[in-house]
Design an enzyme around this catalytic site. Structure first.
Site, PDB file in Angstrom:
ATOM      1  N   ARG A 130     -64.456  53.688  44.432  1.00  0.00           N
ATOM      2  CA  ARG A 130     -64.837  52.683  45.431  1.00  0.00           C
ATOM      3  C   ARG A 130     -66.271  52.235  45.158  1.00  0.00           C
ATOM      4  O   ARG A 130     -67.059  52.985  44.585  1.00  0.00           O
ATOM      5  CB  ARG A 130     -64.786  53.267  46.838  1.00  0.00           C
ATOM      6  CG  ARG A 130     -63.432  53.753  47.274  1.00  0.00           C
ATOM      7  CD  ARG A 130     -62.534  52.612  47.696  1.00  0.00           C
ATOM      8  NE  ARG A 130     -61.266  53.124  48.196  1.00  0.00           N
ATOM      9  CZ  ARG A 130     -61.059  53.427  49.475  1.00  0.00           C
ATOM     10  NH1 ARG A 130     -62.007  53.257  50.363  1.00  0.00           N
ATOM     11  NH2 ARG A 130     -59.888  53.897  49.864  1.00  0.00           N
TER      12      ARG A 130
ATOM     13  N   ASP B 107     -88.169  44.570  43.098  1.00  0.00           N
ATOM     14  CA  ASP B 107     -87.691  44.902  41.747  1.00  0.00           C
ATOM     15  C   ASP B 107     -88.744  45.614  40.895  1.00  0.00           C
ATOM     16  O   ASP B 107     -88.413  46.206  39.875  1.00  0.00           O
ATOM     17  CB  ASP B 107     -87.255  43.619  41.013  1.00  0.00           C
ATOM     18  CG  ASP B 107     -85.984  43.025  41.596  1.00  0.00           C
ATOM     19  OD1 ASP B 107     -85.427  43.622  42.532  1.00  0.00           O
ATOM     20  OD2 ASP B 107     -85.547  41.967  41.106  1.00  0.00           O
TER      21      ASP B 107
HETATM   22  O1  F6P Z   1     -86.186  39.362  43.351  1.00  0.00           O
HETATM   23  C1  F6P Z   1     -85.857  40.239  44.341  1.00  0.00           C
HETATM   24  C2  F6P Z   1     -84.372  40.218  44.612  1.00  0.00           C
HETATM   25  O2  F6P Z   1     -84.141  41.096  45.677  1.00  0.00           O
HETATM   26  C3  F6P Z   1     -83.499  40.544  43.412  1.00  0.00           C
HETATM   27  O3  F6P Z   1     -83.342  41.906  43.187  1.00  0.00           O
HETATM   28  C4  F6P Z   1     -82.211  39.865  43.783  1.00  0.00           C
HETATM   29  O4  F6P Z   1     -81.466  39.486  42.658  1.00  0.00           O
HETATM   30  C5  F6P Z   1     -82.660  38.647  44.523  1.00  0.00           C
HETATM   31  O5  F6P Z   1     -83.945  38.931  45.026  1.00  0.00           O
HETATM   32  C6  F6P Z   1     -81.726  38.255  45.638  1.00  0.00           C
HETATM   33  O6  F6P Z   1     -82.213  37.121  46.210  1.00  0.00           O
HETATM   34  P1  F6P Z   1     -81.607  36.402  47.507  1.00  0.00           P
HETATM   35  O7  F6P Z   1     -82.017  37.188  48.690  1.00  0.00           O
HETATM   36  O8  F6P Z   1     -82.230  35.062  47.513  1.00  0.00           O
HETATM   37  O9  F6P Z   1     -80.138  36.393  47.329  1.00  0.00           O
END
Ligand code: F6P
Length: 347
Positions: free
Chosen positions: A271, A133
């Site tokens: 979509r 992120d």
């Molecule tokens: O923090 C990194 C991240 O990839 C976020 O963008 C996302 O919301 C989250 O992790 C998803 O986490 P998980 O793989 O635990 O669902």
């Protein structure tokens, strides 16, 4: 000196490159021994370890994921659960039993927050920032971000051609819980017609206006939306109500919601493609491999210097050290002026 290493939180491309650089540097330069903890904070909490030596890190530079495993285990949520000992106390005890003199924690905001609490309780901790992120305020970039952006950009390129064949709007949902860096960079690089980020709640009517304008120019619109983006009138779209141990809900669904609204309001077919964990998997880009390697080399430098309670960070082109406390105090969000640069290309 015996150094423990762990990777916590969501995985990302480049973790193995950091682990390799830590082990190679510490073994060759300092004669340190290493111990790997499995699955983030669960490893030191339960004393679950794996061998981590030069042999174990051979060939892992280009590999996605993490050879140590990861989890969202939060020791701070384990207050006095086992025999009256808190998670922090259990970790301290296990580190002492295993003869670990210093611990390198590779992770994002949550993992590094725990690292800082451990440091405050007297453990020799060094942090390495990680998240696709790119939302950690103390570092200009985190490794994993560049790979995720390139994956999303390639997806957008591909969606352009199929969208145009079918005169459809295509909505691409990318990761980005609180910060829209992936959406912004992938959207700009991929020539998206609309980019929606969590920092800037959107107006669905305006999004539909941009979509219609794009159809009028005889091109098919591509809308890039971060999973944490939301309309002005409602909160983020949550895929599952259950919170993880750090209190985060699982996000997802805003792209599908938008596709439905766009179809309803414009009468054009729309979509949604959700990129999800594809953005987190596979081999890191050259940029991420280099950044991850430099972080690993400098993390050992911090251990060598006794610079505990610090995190390595990228400032410009230099690797610096910042206090772990600063690293986790505030998220790095997309500033309005950066978003404004992308808005020029909307519609
Ligand atoms: O923090 C990194 C991240 O990839 C976020 O963008 C996302 O919301 C989250 O992790 C998803 O986490 P998980 O793989 O635990 O669902």
């Amino acid at each position: 000196m015996r150094v423990g290493v762990l990777t916590g939180g969501g995985d990302c491309p480049g973790l193995n490159a950091v682990i390799r650089a830590i082990v190679r540097t510490g073994s060759a330069e300092d004669g340190y021994a290493f111990i790997g903890f499995r699955d983030g904070w669960r490893g030191p909490l339960e004393g679950d370890t794996i061998t981590l030596d030069v042999q174990a890190v051979r060939g892992i530079l280009p590999r996605g994921g993490t050879i140590l495993g990861s989890s969202r285990t939060n020791p701070l949520a384990e207050s006095a659960s086992s025999g009256g000992r808190s998670g922090i106390e259990r970790i301290r005890e296990n580190l002492s039993v295993l003869g670990v003199d210093a611990l390198i924690a590779i992770g994002g905001e949550d993992t590094l927050g725990v690292a800082n609490r451990l440091y405050e309780s007297g453990v020799n901790v060094v942090g390495v920032p990680k998240t696709i992120d790119n939302d950690l305020s103390a570092t200009d970039y985190t490794f994993g971000f560049d790979t995720a952006v390139n994956i999303a950009m390639e997806a957008i390129d591909r969606l352009h051609t199929t969208a145009e064949s079918h005169h459809r709007a295509l909505i691409v949902e990318v990761m980005g819980r609180s910060a829209g860096w992936i959406a912004l960079h992938a959207g700009i690089a991929g020539g998206a017609n609309v980019i929606l980020i969590p920092e800037n709640p959107f107006d669905i009517g305006q999004v539909c206006g941009w979509v219609e304008h794009r159809f009028q120019t005889r091109y098919a619109p591509i809308v890039v939306v971060a999973e944490g983006a939301h309309p002005k009138t409602s909160d983020e779209t949550v895929a599952a109500e259950q919170l993880d141990e750090f209190g985060h809900a699982r996000l997802g669904g805003v792209g599908q919601m938008l596709a439905g609204e766009i179809e309803r309001r414009t009468g054009k077919e729309a979509r949604c493609a959700v990129l999800g964990h594809i953005q987190r998997g596979g081999t890191p880009t050259a940029f991420d491999r280099v950044l991850a390697t430099r972080f690993g080399v400098h993390a050992i430098g911090a251990v060598r210097d006794g610079a505990f309670g610090m995190m390595v960070a990228l400032r410009g082109t230099s690797i610096i050290r910042v206090p772990l406390a600063d690293a986790t105090s505030q998220l790095k969000l997309v500033p309005p002026e950066r978003y404004a640069e992308s808005e020029i290309f909307f519609g």
